[in-house]
Design an enzyme around this catalytic site. Structure first.
Site, PDB file in Angstrom:
ATOM      1  N   ASP A 184     -31.242 -19.777 -26.244  1.00  0.00           N
ATOM      2  CA  ASP A 184     -30.839 -19.040 -27.399  1.00  0.00           C
ATOM      3  C   ASP A 184     -30.522 -17.723 -27.116  1.00  0.00           C
ATOM      4  OD1 ASP A 184     -30.728 -18.024 -29.935  1.00  0.00           O
ATOM      5  OD2 ASP A 184     -32.805 -17.625 -30.438  1.00  0.00           O
ATOM      6  N   ASP A 213      -6.696 -47.616   3.985  1.00  0.00           N
ATOM      7  CA  ASP A 213      -5.373 -47.651   4.229  1.00  0.00           C
ATOM      8  C   ASP A 213      -4.604 -46.325   4.426  1.00  0.00           C
ATOM      9  OD1 ASP A 213      -2.867 -48.950   4.348  1.00  0.00           O
ATOM     10  OD2 ASP A 213      -2.689 -48.662   2.123  1.00  0.00           O
TER      11      ASP A 213
END
Length: 542
Positions: free
Chosen positions: A499, A203
């Site tokens: 880490d 659309d």
């Protein structure tokens, strides 16, 4: 299912804004129903749907429908509902303000009494699924939240305060070629992105594009996916949907695919350059006849002054034969767009494919975290990725082989070397490259905006940190690998990659840095000290 923001109605209502001598005001209301009226063979039951009143007379309560299939929070606990922004065939859109932040959004409320048939309910579900699937693209209106209560479904989305692109066309009459090229590039880029993600809009029209900023014609957002559908390459659709001025001839013939979106975009380009549609008549039937005939007027003003290259592009976008029509990514490479300086060589929106590539460079901890996040997402949030998996999983086995992935990537327009596909297979399946399971595919292709949501990050961290200490250790990661049948080798190396302060464990800030950092390579950047908090200081999951 029309949407609306400021300065005009969006979606299904049409207000006859073209100059009267060039336009016809077809019946106000849902264009989807208008097109059905064109089809004399359309089943009578669909033309004459029962009313909510007739359902109530039979003792059924439409408000008992559960559209989302899950419980949600109360909309009014999180948002203050303000003035009405507009009215569509199925829903009303309101201004709403988030209580916690004061940010303004648009809230489309769809009353359940208007969801008369099973198809109506499915349409709403699919609209929400597609909005989630396309979320994160800068030119698609962002969905924020979805709520459901006994009376309605509420879709909270980005507020576009700049009004409709349609209004801008009307104000200017027609754009310069350069401006039209800029606008159509954005519009067709949206179409190409939708198609690459397995979505057909169905659309496309100027009313369904909004502006974030009224002073910036390029701040375009696509809205209203109420008629959109998921599709697989080669799939043929027969349902008559769309809007008369923009509908492709093959839609009227009830045999079409995503090429019909390119036709609609071609009509928009014609309007951008001339201010009127290429196919018009005094009746709706006349419009359809003109579409089927396909004659394009390049003789009337202003067309004699418009470049041959622009007209060539329009002809190729409005080719009556869908197989001869340009595809969306081919439109973006047309010389007329290139000559105006806004061309792109991008043949495919790379969002899903690039996420697969990035996944191949990701460490086990991040893969596990993505699996946890994927498992938390609602059905509507992953529906689009599910449809893409189904399109590749041609044998319906719940797994994808090397050959199926290679063929699926090719059908979606992506070309990879066999070695690259092998890398993707190996990474997505953790420890071998034989097959990719459904859950692994979903985790590997999650959009970034899903990964970075605070509640998802915290839930994933909590999954690893089961004792609530605020840290992920080697032992905890080993247990998580066992739960997901992943090989638990090199766990210490995985911890050390994330880490940042070298204490041998991962806190919440380091985990967030890993998840939000670059997915390619493992050299994570150090977070600012203000973000270096443990889990106990992070927001709580509710």
């Amino acid at each position: 299912m029309g949407n609306q923001c400021q300065n005009g109605t969006l979606g299904s209502d049409y207000h006859n804004r073209f100059p009267r001598e060039h336009a016809v005001g077809y019946v106000q209301g849902d264009s989807y129903l208008d097109l059905k009226k064109f089809d004399d063979t359309w089943p009578e039951v669909n033309n004459f749907k029962p009313t909510a009143a007739s359902i109530l007379r039979r003792g059924l309560d439409p408000t008992s429908i559960n559209v989302l299939g899950r419980k949600t929070a109360d909309l009014r606990e999180h948002y203050i509902i303000g003035r009405k922004l507009g009215q569509g065939q199925f829903g009303t859109t309101y201004l709403c303000t988030e209580i916690n932040t004061g940010c303004e959004y648009a809230c489309k409320t769809i009353p359940k009494r208007k969801l008369i048939t099973k198809e109506d309910v499915e349409d709403v579900r699919r609209e929400i699924q597609i909005m989630h699937h396309l979320s994160g693209h800068k030119n698609v209106v962002a969905i924020k939240d979805v709520y459901e209560d006994g009376q309605a479904v509420h879709i909270v989305m980005e507020l576009c305060a700049g009004g409709e692109l349609f209004d801008r066309i009307q104000e200017k009459g027609h754009y310069s070629e350069r401006k039209a090229a800029e606008l159509i590039r954005i519009i067709v880029s949206i179409v190409a992105m939708c198609h690459s993600l397995g979505v057909m809009h169905r659309d496309l029209k100027p009313e369904n594009f909004l502006l974030l900023d009224k002073d910036d014609d390029l701040s375009i957002k696509a809205i209203d996916f109420g008629l959109s559908v998921f599709f697989k390459p080669g799939q043929v659709f027969t349902e008559l949907v769309g809007s008369p001025y923009y509908v492709a001839p093959e839609v009227l013939h009830k045999r079409y695919g995503p090429e019909s979106d390119v036709w609609s975009a071609g009509v928009i380009l014609y309007v951008l350059l001339s201010g009127v549609p290429p196919f018009w008549a005094e009746t709706q039937q006349g419009i359809f006849d003109a579409v089927l005939k396909g004659h394009i007027d390049f003789q009337s003003d202003p067309w004699p002054k418009i470049s041959d290259s622009a007209k060539d592009l329009i002809r190729k976008m409005l080719s009556h034969c869908p197989s001869e029509r340009l595809k969306a990514h081919e439109v973006l490479r047309h010389p007329w767009i290139c000559e105006n300086g806004v061309a792109t060589d991008q043949a495919l929106d790379p969002s899903v494919i690039s996420r697969l590539k990035q996944f191949s460079a990701m460490n086990k901890l991040k893969k596990l975290a993505l699996r946890v996040i994927a498992e938390r997402l609602s059905e509507e949030e992953i529906a689009g990725l599910r449809e893409m998996f189904k399109a590749v999983d041609t044998k319906n086995r719940g797994v994808i082989t090397f050959g199926e992935l290679r063929e699926g990537l090719r059908r979606f327009g992506a070309e990879f070397k066999d070695t690259e596909i092998g890398d993707i297979m190996e990474a997505a399946h953790n420890d071998n490259n034989v097959t990719i399971h459904y859950e692994e595919f979903i985790a590997a292709t999650l959009p970034l905006n899903k990964i970075e949501r605070e509640e998802h990050l915290l839930a994933a961290f909590t999954y690893f940190d089961k004792d609530g200490s605020g840290y992920i250790t080697v032992d905890k990661l080993q247990r998580a690998c066992g739960e997901h049948n992943m090989e638990d080798s090199l766990l210490e190396e995985i911890i050390s990659e994330v880490d940042q302060n070298n204490d041998g464990q991962i806190d919440y800030a380091e985990f967030v840095a890993m998840m939000q950092g670059s997915n390619v390579g493992l050299g994570w950047q150090t977070m600012e000290s203000s973000l270096n908090v443990a889990l106990r200081d992070a927001p709580q999951v509710h």
